[in-house]
Structures are given as C-alpha cells and as structure tokens.
Scaffold this motif. Structure first.
Motif, PDB file in Angstrom:
ATOM      1  N   VAL A  25      13.332   1.041  -2.513  1.00  0.00           N
ATOM      2  CA  VAL A  25      12.540   1.294  -1.310  1.00  0.00           C
ATOM      3  C   VAL A  25      11.863   2.665  -1.450  1.00  0.00           C
ATOM      4  CG1 VAL A  25      14.583   2.143  -0.041  1.00  0.00           C
ATOM      5  CG2 VAL A  25      12.580   1.408   1.236  1.00  0.00           C
ATOM      6  N   ALA A  26      10.612   2.742  -0.980  1.00  0.00           N
ATOM      7  CA  ALA A  26       9.879   4.011  -1.016  1.00  0.00           C
ATOM      8  C   ALA A  26       8.825   3.993   0.091  1.00  0.00           C
ATOM      9  CB  ALA A  26       9.226   4.219  -2.381  1.00  0.00           C
ATOM     10  N   GLY A  27       7.919   4.931   0.058  1.00  0.00           N
ATOM     11  CA  GLY A  27       6.869   4.986   1.082  1.00  0.00           C
ATOM     12  C   GLY A  27       6.966   6.287   1.856  1.00  0.00           C
ATOM     13  N   ARG A  28       5.855   6.629   2.531  1.00  0.00           N
ATOM     14  CA  ARG A  28       5.830   7.929   3.199  1.00  0.00           C
ATOM     15  C   ARG A  28       6.703   7.964   4.446  1.00  0.00           C
ATOM     16  NH1 ARG A  28      -0.297   8.871   4.623  1.00  0.00           N
ATOM     17  NH2 ARG A  28       0.432  11.013   4.689  1.00  0.00           N
ATOM     18  N   HIS A  29       7.209   6.799   4.877  1.00  0.00           N
ATOM     19  CA  HIS A  29       8.085   6.757   6.051  1.00  0.00           C
ATOM     20  C   HIS A  29       9.492   7.292   5.734  1.00  0.00           C
ATOM     21  CE1 HIS A  29      10.447   3.197   4.675  1.00  0.00           C
ATOM     22  NE2 HIS A  29       9.358   3.016   3.949  1.00  0.00           N
ATOM     23  N   ILE A  30       9.758   7.502   4.452  1.00  0.00           N
ATOM     24  CA  ILE A  30      11.095   7.970   4.055  1.00  0.00           C
ATOM     25  C   ILE A  30      11.260   9.445   4.427  1.00  0.00           C
ATOM     26  CG2 ILE A  30      12.563   8.482   2.048  1.00  0.00           C
ATOM     27  CD1 ILE A  30      12.337   5.498   2.561  1.00  0.00           C
ATOM     28  N   ALA A  31      12.410   9.774   4.977  1.00  0.00           N
ATOM     29  CA  ALA A  31      12.719  11.179   5.249  1.00  0.00           C
ATOM     30  C   ALA A  31      14.153  11.445   4.819  1.00  0.00           C
ATOM     31  CB  ALA A  31      12.558  11.475   6.738  1.00  0.00           C
ATOM     32  N   ASP A  68       0.855  -1.173   0.000  1.00  0.00           N
ATOM     33  CA  ASP A  68       0.000   0.000   0.000  1.00  0.00           C
ATOM     34  C   ASP A  68       0.896   1.229   0.000  1.00  0.00           C
ATOM     35  OD1 ASP A  68      -2.361   1.526   0.134  1.00  0.00           O
ATOM     36  OD2 ASP A  68      -2.093   1.761   2.310  1.00  0.00           O
ATOM     37  N   LYS A  69       0.697   2.090  -0.955  1.00  0.00           N
ATOM     38  CA  LYS A  69       1.486   3.319  -1.071  1.00  0.00           C
ATOM     39  C   LYS A  69       2.980   3.071  -0.891  1.00  0.00           C
ATOM     40  CE  LYS A  69      -2.390   6.083   0.576  1.00  0.00           C
ATOM     41  NZ  LYS A  69      -3.138   5.007   1.288  1.00  0.00           N
ATOM     42  N   GLY A  70       3.463   2.059  -1.587  1.00  0.00           N
ATOM     43  CA  GLY A  70       4.901   1.811  -1.610  1.00  0.00           C
ATOM     44  C   GLY A  70       5.434   0.972  -0.470  1.00  0.00           C
ATOM     45  N   VAL A  71       4.565   0.571   0.469  1.00  0.00           N
ATOM     46  CA  VAL A  71       5.045  -0.126   1.668  1.00  0.00           C
ATOM     47  C   VAL A  71       4.388  -1.506   1.771  1.00  0.00           C
ATOM     48  CG1 VAL A  71       4.995  -0.043   4.193  1.00  0.00           C
ATOM     49  CG2 VAL A  71       5.498   2.016   2.897  1.00  0.00           C
ATOM     50  N   VAL A  72       5.175  -2.502   2.204  1.00  0.00           N
ATOM     51  CA  VAL A  72       4.631  -3.854   2.391  1.00  0.00           C
ATOM     52  C   VAL A  72       3.659  -3.832   3.572  1.00  0.00           C
ATOM     53  CG1 VAL A  72       5.185  -6.245   3.016  1.00  0.00           C
ATOM     54  CG2 VAL A  72       6.712  -4.956   1.481  1.00  0.00           C
ATOM     55  N   VAL A  73       2.401  -4.252   3.319  1.00  0.00           N
ATOM     56  CA  VAL A  73       1.431  -4.324   4.413  1.00  0.00           C
ATOM     57  C   VAL A  73       0.979  -5.763   4.664  1.00  0.00           C
ATOM     58  CG1 VAL A  73       0.590  -1.946   4.250  1.00  0.00           C
ATOM     59  CG2 VAL A  73      -0.446  -3.711   2.813  1.00  0.00           C
ATOM     60  N   ASN A  74       1.300  -6.665   3.706  1.00  0.00           N
ATOM     61  CA  ASN A  74       0.995  -8.079   3.917  1.00  0.00           C
ATOM     62  C   ASN A  74       2.153  -8.894   3.361  1.00  0.00           C
ATOM     63  OD1 ASN A  74       0.160 -10.788   3.390  1.00  0.00           O
ATOM     64  ND2 ASN A  74      -1.981 -10.155   3.580  1.00  0.00           N
ATOM     65  N   THR A 124      16.677   8.405   5.434  1.00  0.00           N
ATOM     66  CA  THR A 124      16.333   7.429   6.477  1.00  0.00           C
ATOM     67  C   THR A 124      14.929   6.882   6.235  1.00  0.00           C
ATOM     68  OG1 THR A 124      15.286   8.991   8.001  1.00  0.00           O
ATOM     69  CG2 THR A 124      17.670   8.753   8.191  1.00  0.00           C
ATOM     70  N   GLY A 125      14.656   5.747   6.849  1.00  0.00           N
ATOM     71  CA  GLY A 125      13.313   5.169   6.757  1.00  0.00           C
ATOM     72  C   GLY A 125      12.990   4.462   8.058  1.00  0.00           C
ATOM     73  N   GLU A 126      11.732   4.095   8.231  1.00  0.00           N
ATOM     74  CA  GLU A 126      11.350   3.405   9.451  1.00  0.00           C
ATOM     75  C   GLU A 126      11.866   1.971   9.435  1.00  0.00           C
ATOM     76  OE1 GLU A 126       7.262   5.833  10.202  1.00  0.00           O
ATOM     77  OE2 GLU A 126       7.158   3.626  10.193  1.00  0.00           O
ATOM     78  N   VAL A 127      12.450   1.573  10.555  1.00  0.00           N
ATOM     79  CA  VAL A 127      13.043   0.237  10.659  1.00  0.00           C
ATOM     80  C   VAL A 127      12.037  -0.835  10.254  1.00  0.00           C
ATOM     81  CG1 VAL A 127      13.989  -1.455  12.274  1.00  0.00           C
ATOM     82  CG2 VAL A 127      14.675   0.944  12.445  1.00  0.00           C
ATOM     83  N   MET A 128      10.796  -0.734  10.757  1.00  0.00           N
ATOM     84  CA  MET A 128       9.814  -1.796  10.509  1.00  0.00           C
ATOM     85  C   MET A 128       9.477  -1.906   9.031  1.00  0.00           C
ATOM     86  SD  MET A 128       9.345  -3.532  12.980  1.00  0.00           S
ATOM     87  CE  MET A 128      10.458  -3.311  14.326  1.00  0.00           C
ATOM     88  N   ALA A 129       9.275  -0.757   8.380  1.00  0.00           N
ATOM     89  CA  ALA A 129       8.927  -0.775   6.964  1.00  0.00           C
ATOM     90  C   ALA A 129      10.075  -1.379   6.152  1.00  0.00           C
ATOM     91  CB  ALA A 129       8.625   0.642   6.486  1.00  0.00           C
ATOM     92  N   ILE A 130      11.301  -1.032   6.526  1.00  0.00           N
ATOM     93  CA  ILE A 130      12.466  -1.553   5.808  1.00  0.00           C
ATOM     94  C   ILE A 130      12.606  -3.059   6.046  1.00  0.00           C
ATOM     95  CG2 ILE A 130      14.996  -1.458   5.702  1.00  0.00           C
ATOM     96  CD1 ILE A 130      14.747   1.555   6.336  1.00  0.00           C
ATOM     97  N   GLN A 131      12.434  -3.458   7.315  1.00  0.00           N
ATOM     98  CA  GLN A 131      12.563  -4.881   7.627  1.00  0.00           C
ATOM     99  C   GLN A 131      11.506  -5.705   6.887  1.00  0.00           C
ATOM    100  OE1 GLN A 131      15.062  -6.320   8.975  1.00  0.00           O
ATOM    101  NE2 GLN A 131      15.978  -4.323   9.358  1.00  0.00           N
ATOM    102  N   ASN A 132      10.282  -5.196   6.795  1.00  0.00           N
ATOM    103  CA  ASN A 132       9.232  -5.947   6.106  1.00  0.00           C
ATOM    104  C   ASN A 132       9.553  -6.128   4.624  1.00  0.00           C
ATOM    105  OD1 ASN A 132       7.720  -6.413   8.383  1.00  0.00           O
ATOM    106  ND2 ASN A 132       6.485  -4.554   8.144  1.00  0.00           N
ATOM    107  N   LEU A 133      10.153  -5.119   4.032  1.00  0.00           N
ATOM    108  CA  LEU A 133      10.557  -5.230   2.625  1.00  0.00           C
ATOM    109  C   LEU A 133      11.678  -6.259   2.482  1.00  0.00           C
ATOM    110  CD1 LEU A 133      10.504  -4.227  -0.323  1.00  0.00           C
ATOM    111  CD2 LEU A 133      12.134  -2.448   0.350  1.00  0.00           C
ATOM    112  N   ILE A 134      12.686  -6.147   3.351  1.00  0.00           N
ATOM    113  CA  ILE A 134      13.822  -7.078   3.285  1.00  0.00           C
ATOM    114  C   ILE A 134      13.326  -8.520   3.476  1.00  0.00           C
ATOM    115  CG2 ILE A 134      15.928  -7.821   4.490  1.00  0.00           C
ATOM    116  CD1 ILE A 134      16.536  -4.908   5.096  1.00  0.00           C
ATOM    117  N   LYS A 135      12.464  -8.687   4.477  1.00  0.00           N
ATOM    118  CA  LYS A 135      11.937 -10.014   4.778  1.00  0.00           C
ATOM    119  C   LYS A 135      11.183 -10.582   3.571  1.00  0.00           C
ATOM    120  CE  LYS A 135      10.472 -10.211   9.219  1.00  0.00           C
ATOM    121  NZ  LYS A 135       9.402 -10.089  10.251  1.00  0.00           N
ATOM    122  N   SER A 136      10.384  -9.742   2.925  1.00  0.00           N
ATOM    123  CA  SER A 136       9.584 -10.221   1.790  1.00  0.00           C
ATOM    124  C   SER A 136      10.484 -10.709   0.658  1.00  0.00           C
ATOM    125  CB  SER A 136       8.667  -9.113   1.265  1.00  0.00           C
ATOM    126  OG  SER A 136       7.835  -8.650   2.293  1.00  0.00           O
TER     127      SER A 136
END
Ligand SMILES: Nc1ncnc2c1ncn2[C@@H]1O[C@H](COP(=O)(O)OP(=O)(O)OP(=O)(O)O)[C@@H](O)[C@H]1O
Ligand SMILES: [Mg+2]
Length: 416
Positions: free
Chosen positions: A78-84, A42-48, A159-171
C-alpha cells in the motif's frame, strides 16, 4: 518446512504478482511471476476499481499459470499520499509480582502506544515496535524475560485513509484473492534491498517508482520515519512531453534510452541509432531534439526529487546520522546518473538496491522495479501468518480492520 507465499505489488505503472516457496531458514524459491501494465491507479492509489481489478486479475492469472499454484491469499503493498506516520511511546507497569516481563506486558505497552488520536477517516496500517525501555534503560530489542517495574515501547505507527485502503482491498478481492496483510510499500522494499547492518547503522531507503517516491529511514535496527511522496518516473516523462511536445511514448523512449540526471554526461546508450550527431536526436516524425535539453529537463526534475529526499531526512531529525547512506530502488532509480546526483547533492553514500538471494525464476526479478514485490514475500516470510493454516487465515482476515485482532497479529509478527 516449506510454505508458499504470494506478494502482489499494485504499482502505478505495473502490477507484479510473485509466488514463492519459502523455507523456515529463509531461502526463497520463485515459482512464478505475473507482470502486467497497471490500470486504474494514480500516484499509488486506486482511482478506478474496474480497471484496477482487470490489471490485478491479469497479473494473478499469469503468475498462477507459470507457477501452477492456485492463489488464494496474498500480501499486498500500500502507498499513496494519504499515508501518514508518527512515532508513539507506550508505557505500562510490569504485572507479575516477581517483575518478570511477559508477552502480555509487551502487548499492553504496544496497545497503549496506539492510544493516539487517529481521525475517523483514517485507519492504522502498522504499529511497529522499534525498541523497548525497561526502568529507563533504553535501546532494548527484546524485553521478554527481563525484570523491571516499568516497560516502555517506542513504536512507529503508519496510518492511511480508510477509503483509499478499502478501494485497494476491494480491487484485490474482486480479482479473486484475499489479503493476508497490507504492507507499506517502502517497508516491503526495505525487506528486499537493505541488510540488517544497514538498518543498524542508519540508512534511508528511497523507492522511486512510476507515480510515487516512497521513503523509510531506519536507525538502530528499527523504522523511524516513513513517507510517500506523489512524484515518480512518470513526472520525468510528462515533463519531456510538456517541454519538447513529443507524444508520451516518444518521451518515455527518450528518457529510457538517452535520459540522464546529469545533463553534461556523454550518451550512455550503446545503440545510438537515433543520433544525428553527438548532441542531436531525431525521433518520430523527424522531430529533432537536443540531447542536452532533454537531459536538462530530466536533471531539473531529478534535483527536485533529491531536495524532497533531503527534506524528509531533515524532518526525521537524522540529518548527518545515516552512516549507511541512501539505498535507491524502484524502476526510476535506474535513471542514468541519478545515484551520482544524489551522492553529489547530499554528500552521502548511495547505492542501488536490487532484490537478491533468490532461486528459481529469479532472473526476471533482477531489477530495482521488483524491490516491493520481493519485499512483500520477505515480509510475509518473516512476520507473516506462519503459525496458521489456510482456514484460520480466513478468520484472521475477517478481523482485518478490527484493530485489536490485527494488533494480536502484530505481536506475533514482531516478537521473537
Ligand atoms: N532505465 C530507466 N531510466 C529511467 N527511468 C526508468 C528506467 N527504467 C524504468 N524507469 C521508470 O520507472 C518507473 C516504473 O518504476 P516501478 O516499476 O518501480 O513503478 P511502480 O511500482 O509501478 O510505481 P509506484 O511504486 O510509484 O506506484 C517508470 O516511470 C519508468 O519510466
Ligand atoms: Mg512501486
């Protein structure tokens, strides 16, 4: 020398895996492309994760089948609104007694630039040196070998949120592939659609995808500002669903075939089979739709996106100072009239960026949708793990997340 590089663009609407053979001279021969609709994002971020893994695995399999290459590692966007992002300066005293600047001084300067407070739930994705200052002399691109007392570096930190990054890496890992490196999507896209001259003169890259619009501003050859906004092509489609009460596929169909960012324009589609007259479309269960109303809906959203682009230019402090203008890419940049609208509203040069200079199975990538995928390969070819064989790579990967290990990698990336 030739080596094989893989890029996986995990987008909101599609996953695209590309396998390419690159030469030291920079030529890129496409061996395989695996394209599949995206799921679980969703919007660039893994949600499932499970859905994302399935989509990524399907895309990888397709690319493997086509290329006959077994994919072990890949560069991933990597993308998503968590990126700063932020700009940070580092300063050190040159260490050698004869004051010649060494790689080590550069490393220490970049390290000191990183000493900014990053909240614990965030991690660094990139530290990109943009330019160096030696004893107050600005704008130096490669200080190694120069003499000086004081070395400063200007860096762009993402930078990005650890959780969002980890979910992408995990996927990606669960789909059976290890990650060479994560690359911010607009930086990847910039690699494939911007020229060195664009970046030197000052340019803004806008990648309008399905779920996000990613931006990067380059000045004097380096990246100055990056951001990811949670609005993209899907929003246009959803607006049509909402206002015209059509099913989702009908709305997407109408957008792709008859959509225009400028409501007054005549229809662009050659095939006008759904038109009753110049102004009225009939679709689905004989629902009649005004073409003008359709495009008013689209124009309203397009104008909002242009305003967001303008806000980012203002935020970057480079308003009026981007002579190379705006390069639009991403699937949604193909919306009819969008380039014209941006040009009119912002009074800047605008062009649509398509990845080029490819050989092999290049035809399938001849669209702005593949700017990120091809850009990941260019990034990998330019900055990547060129000195390391596959076994070293896995050691390197274990260091992912260990900032110092990655930091050593960045140095290799950005020094000539
Ligand atoms: N001709 C066109 N006119 C308008 N929109 C288009 C056209 N072609 C594709 N699109 C839109 O482009 C979007 C997909 O773009 P893209 O493939 O770049 O997205 P993505 O990389 O999957 O998503 P993101 O980068 O946002 O995560 C979809 O919303 C689609 O409707
Ligand atoms: Mg994309």
């Amino acid at each position: 020398m030739q080596r094989t590089i893989v890029g996986i663009d995990v987008g909101t609407t599609k996953v695209c895996t590309i396998v390419a053979q690159v030469s030291d001279a920079g030529s890129m021969n496409i061996l395989g492309v695996g394209l599949t609709p995206s799921k679980g994002l969703d919007k660039g971020v893994v949600v499932n994760i499970d859905d994302a893994v399935n989509a990524i695995a399907t895309s990888i399999e397709k690319a493997e089948r086509l290329s006959g290459y077994r994919i072990g590692t890949a560069f991933v966007g990597v993308a998503g609104r968590h990126i700063a992002s932020l700009n940070s300066r580092g300063v050190v005293a040159v260490q050698r007694p004869d004051h010649e600047i060494t790689r080590n001084d550069v490393a220490r300067a970049v390290e000191s630039a990183q000493a900014v407070a990053i909240p614990t739930q965030r991690e660094i994705i990139h530290v990109i040196p943009r330019a160096y200052v030696v004893d107050g002399h600005e704008g130096i691109r490669d200080p190694i070998g120069m003499s000086g007392f004081r070395l400063e570096v200007e860096t762009h930190i993402v930078t990005g949120e650890v959780m969002a990054i980890q979910n992408l890496i995990k996927s990606v890992q669960k789909a059976g592939v290890e990650i060479d490196d994560l690359v911010l999507q607009p930086l990847a896209s910039g690699e494939s659609v911007l020229t060195a001259e664009d970046k030197d003169r000052g340019v803004m890259l806008v990648d309008m995808g399905g779920g996000t619009t990613d931006m990067a501003i380059f000045v004097q050859g380096g990246v100055w500002h990056t951001s990811v906004l949670p609005v993209g092509g899907t929003h246009f489609t959803n607006d049509i669903v909402y206002v015209l009460h059509t099913p989702h596929n009908t709305a997407e169909y109408l957008k792709l075939k008859y959509g225009s960012a400028i409501a007054g324009e005549p229809p662009a589609a050659d095939d006008t089979s759904d038109l009753i007259d110049a102004e009225t479309l009939t679709v689905g269960e004989k629902q009649q739709i005004s073409r003008h109303l359709l495009n008013e809906i689209i124009q309203a959203r397009a104008e909002q996106v242009v305003e967001l682009i303008y806000n980012e230019i203002k935020r970057s402090g480079y308003e009026g100072m981007l002579p190379a203008g705006i390069v639009l890419t991403g699937g949604a940049a193909q919306l009819n009239g969008f380039d014209e609208l941006v040009r009119e509203m912002l009074g800047m040069p605008v062009r649509i960026g398509v990845p080029n200079d490819l050989t092999g199975l290049a035809d399938s990538l001849d669209s702005p949708s593949y700017a990120t995928g091809v850009g990941l390969l260019r990034w990998g070819a330019r900055h990547g793990l060129s000195m390391l064989g596959p076994t070293h790579r896995s050691e390197e990967r274990q260091g992912w997340g260990n900032v110092y290990e990655r930091f050593k990698g960045w140095l290799r990336e950005f020094l000539p």
